[in-house]
Write a protein that holds these residues in place. Structure first.
Motif, PDB file in Angstrom:
ATOM      1  N   ASN A   1      56.279  48.978  46.566  1.00 37.43           N
ATOM      2  CA  ASN A   1      56.441  47.551  46.276  1.00 37.43           C
ATOM      3  C   ASN A   1      56.030  46.694  47.475  1.00 37.43           C
ATOM      4  OD1 ASN A   1      57.091  45.370  44.640  1.00 37.43           O
ATOM      5  ND2 ASN A   1      59.195  45.302  45.370  1.00 37.43           N
ATOM      6  N   SER A   2      54.818  46.921  47.967  1.00 41.04           N
ATOM      7  CA  SER A   2      54.297  46.209  49.128  1.00 41.04           C
ATOM      8  C   SER A   2      53.086  45.377  48.730  1.00 41.04           C
ATOM      9  CB  SER A   2      53.894  47.210  50.218  1.00 41.04           C
ATOM     10  OG  SER A   2      53.107  46.578  51.211  1.00 41.04           O
ATOM     11  N   ARG A   3      53.214  44.072  48.881  1.00 37.17           N
ATOM     12  CA  ARG A   3      52.085  43.188  48.580  1.00 37.17           C
ATOM     13  C   ARG A   3      50.921  43.474  49.516  1.00 37.17           C
ATOM     14  NH1 ARG A   3      48.730  40.923  46.002  1.00 37.17           N
ATOM     15  NH2 ARG A   3      48.817  38.785  45.304  1.00 37.17           N
ATOM     16  N   ASP A   4      51.218  43.883  50.766  1.00 36.18           N
ATOM     17  CA  ASP A   4      50.148  44.224  51.704  1.00 36.18           C
ATOM     18  C   ASP A   4      49.346  45.423  51.209  1.00 36.18           C
ATOM     19  OD1 ASP A   4      50.597  42.236  53.742  1.00 36.18           O
ATOM     20  OD2 ASP A   4      52.383  43.356  54.325  1.00 36.18           O
ATOM     21  N   LEU A   5      50.025  46.420  50.673  1.00 37.93           N
ATOM     22  CA  LEU A   5      49.336  47.587  50.130  1.00 37.93           C
ATOM     23  C   LEU A   5      48.457  47.163  48.940  1.00 37.93           C
ATOM     24  CD1 LEU A   5      50.632  51.109  49.651  1.00 37.93           C
ATOM     25  CD2 LEU A   5      49.636  49.975  47.695  1.00 37.93           C
ATOM     26  N   GLU A   6      49.009  46.353  48.051  1.00 34.98           N
ATOM     27  CA  GLU A   6      48.241  45.898  46.895  1.00 34.98           C
ATOM     28  C   GLU A   6      47.042  45.060  47.328  1.00 34.98           C
ATOM     29  OE1 GLU A   6      50.859  44.012  44.051  1.00 34.98           O
ATOM     30  OE2 GLU A   6      52.348  45.594  44.332  1.00 34.98           O
ATOM     31  N   ASN A   7      47.240  44.178  48.304  1.00 35.54           N
ATOM     32  CA  ASN A   7      46.122  43.367  48.807  1.00 35.54           C
ATOM     33  C   ASN A   7      45.030  44.251  49.394  1.00 35.54           C
ATOM     34  OD1 ASN A   7      47.166  40.864  48.125  1.00 35.54           O
ATOM     35  ND2 ASN A   7      48.103  40.535  50.123  1.00 35.54           N
ATOM     36  N   GLY A   8      45.425  45.265  50.160  1.00 38.12           N
ATOM     37  CA  GLY A   8      44.439  46.173  50.734  1.00 38.12           C
ATOM     38  C   GLY A   8      43.639  46.887  49.665  1.00 38.12           C
ATOM     39  N   LEU A   9      44.312  47.306  48.614  1.00 40.83           N
ATOM     40  CA  LEU A   9      43.635  47.988  47.509  1.00 40.83           C
ATOM     41  C   LEU A   9      42.674  47.026  46.803  1.00 40.83           C
ATOM     42  CD1 LEU A   9      45.432  50.480  45.195  1.00 40.83           C
ATOM     43  CD2 LEU A   9      43.536  49.128  44.400  1.00 40.83           C
ATOM     44  N   GLU A  10      43.144  45.822  46.522  1.00 44.81           N
ATOM     45  CA  GLU A  10      42.297  44.831  45.847  1.00 44.81           C
ATOM     46  C   GLU A  10      41.062  44.493  46.682  1.00 44.81           C
ATOM     47  OE1 GLU A  10      44.521  41.353  44.351  1.00 44.81           O
ATOM     48  OE2 GLU A  10      46.299  42.626  44.471  1.00 44.81           O
ATOM     49  N   ILE A  11      41.273  44.263  47.965  1.00 45.13           N
ATOM     50  CA  ILE A  11      40.154  43.915  48.847  1.00 45.13           C
ATOM     51  C   ILE A  11      39.126  45.031  48.881  1.00 45.13           C
ATOM     52  CG2 ILE A  11      39.538  43.576  51.284  1.00 45.13           C
ATOM     53  CD1 ILE A  11      42.236  41.967  51.480  1.00 45.13           C
ATOM     54  N   GLN A  12      39.590  46.264  48.969  1.00 45.83           N
ATOM     55  CA  GLN A  12      38.653  47.391  49.026  1.00 45.83           C
ATOM     56  C   GLN A  12      37.888  47.545  47.722  1.00 45.83           C
ATOM     57  OE1 GLN A  12      37.839  48.933  51.750  1.00 45.83           O
ATOM     58  NE2 GLN A  12      36.321  50.207  50.704  1.00 45.83           N
ATOM     59  N   VAL A  13      38.541  47.327  46.603  1.00 40.91           N
ATOM     60  CA  VAL A  13      37.847  47.391  45.308  1.00 40.91           C
ATOM     61  C   VAL A  13      36.720  46.365  45.287  1.00 40.91           C
ATOM     62  CG1 VAL A  13      38.074  46.875  42.839  1.00 40.91           C
ATOM     63  CG2 VAL A  13      39.744  48.360  43.963  1.00 40.91           C
ATOM     64  N   ILE A  14      37.025  45.157  45.682  1.00 47.14           N
ATOM     65  CA  ILE A  14      36.019  44.087  45.663  1.00 47.14           C
ATOM     66  C   ILE A  14      34.902  44.394  46.660  1.00 47.14           C
ATOM     67  CG2 ILE A  14      35.644  41.651  46.207  1.00 47.14           C
ATOM     68  CD1 ILE A  14      38.567  41.247  45.043  1.00 47.14           C
ATOM     69  N   ASN A  15      35.268  44.799  47.878  1.00 45.27           N
ATOM     70  CA  ASN A  15      34.254  45.080  48.901  1.00 45.27           C
ATOM     71  C   ASN A  15      33.397  46.297  48.571  1.00 45.27           C
ATOM     72  OD1 ASN A  15      35.097  42.905  50.397  1.00 45.27           O
ATOM     73  ND2 ASN A  15      36.270  44.109  51.861  1.00 45.27           N
ATOM     74  N   SER A  16      33.968  47.276  47.890  1.00 44.34           N
ATOM     75  CA  SER A  16      33.211  48.493  47.602  1.00 44.34           C
ATOM     76  C   SER A  16      32.109  48.265  46.575  1.00 44.34           C
ATOM     77  CB  SER A  16      34.139  49.616  47.141  1.00 44.34           C
ATOM     78  OG  SER A  16      34.693  49.299  45.888  1.00 44.34           O
ATOM     79  N   ARG A  17      32.150  47.139  45.921  1.00 48.51           N
ATOM     80  CA  ARG A  17      31.097  46.823  44.951  1.00 48.51           C
ATOM     81  C   ARG A  17      29.757  46.666  45.636  1.00 48.51           C
ATOM     82  NH1 ARG A  17      30.399  41.527  41.371  1.00 48.51           N
ATOM     83  NH2 ARG A  17      28.810  42.319  39.962  1.00 48.51           N
ATOM     84  N   GLY A  18      29.766  46.160  46.836  1.00 45.67           N
ATOM     85  CA  GLY A  18      28.528  46.004  47.588  1.00 45.67           C
ATOM     86  C   GLY A  18      27.698  44.838  47.093  1.00 45.67           C
TER      87      GLY A  18
END
Length: 145
Positions: free
Chosen positions: A64-81
């Motif tokens: 239940n960590s917003r920081d963990l969720e933010n990190g996951l979301e950011i990586q998903v978006i960035n991995s699109r290239g």
């Protein structure tokens, strides 16, 4: 985790718990959670066809960590290239991604509400990008470029 491997829930939980204990002791839990989220973004799909895999969803709910969720979301978006499209194509690529993440959210949100909310945020993000691409394409068309 690689795209073709199953997630071992016990190993995942032990590793994450150890990292979080060390990060807490060092006063770095927020950034550690963000990086854990980055790593979790490579999760395969679950047995139900939704992403991420069930052990990752369980972990998201437990921590239940917003920081963990933010990190996951950011990586998903960035991995699109980098993406490319025709001048007048608009946001169809982003709409497809928004629909994908929305369908995942619909599958998981009852049992994994935090994960469902995160997936809905990803869907909303891509839908906002689709709207911007549509506006850009419309403007280009209006200007005759």
């Amino acid at each position: 985790m690689t795209a073709n491997s199953a997630v071992n829930p016990q190993e995942l939980n032990e590793w994450v718990n150890e990292v979080r204990v060390l990060a807490t002791e060092a006063g770095r839990i927020e950034i550690a959670d963000q990086y854990i989220g980055h790593l979790l973004s490579s999760s395969p799909q679950g047995n139900d066809g939704a992403w991420p895999a069930e052990p990752v969803r369980d972990l998201i709910e437990t921590i239940n960590s917003r920081d963990l969720e933010n990190g996951l979301e950011i990586q998903v978006i960035n991995s699109r290239g980098v993406t490319s499209r025709g001048t007048y194509d608009g946001g169809s690529q982003e709409r497809d991604l928004a629909n994908r993440y929305k369908s995942y959210a619909d599958i998981v949100q009852d049992m994994w509400p935090s994960t469902g909310a995160m997936l809905n945020r990803l869907a909303d993000n891509y839908m906002n990008h689709a709207t911007m691409e549509d506006l850009s394409a419309g403007l280009s068309e209006d200007l005759g470029h």
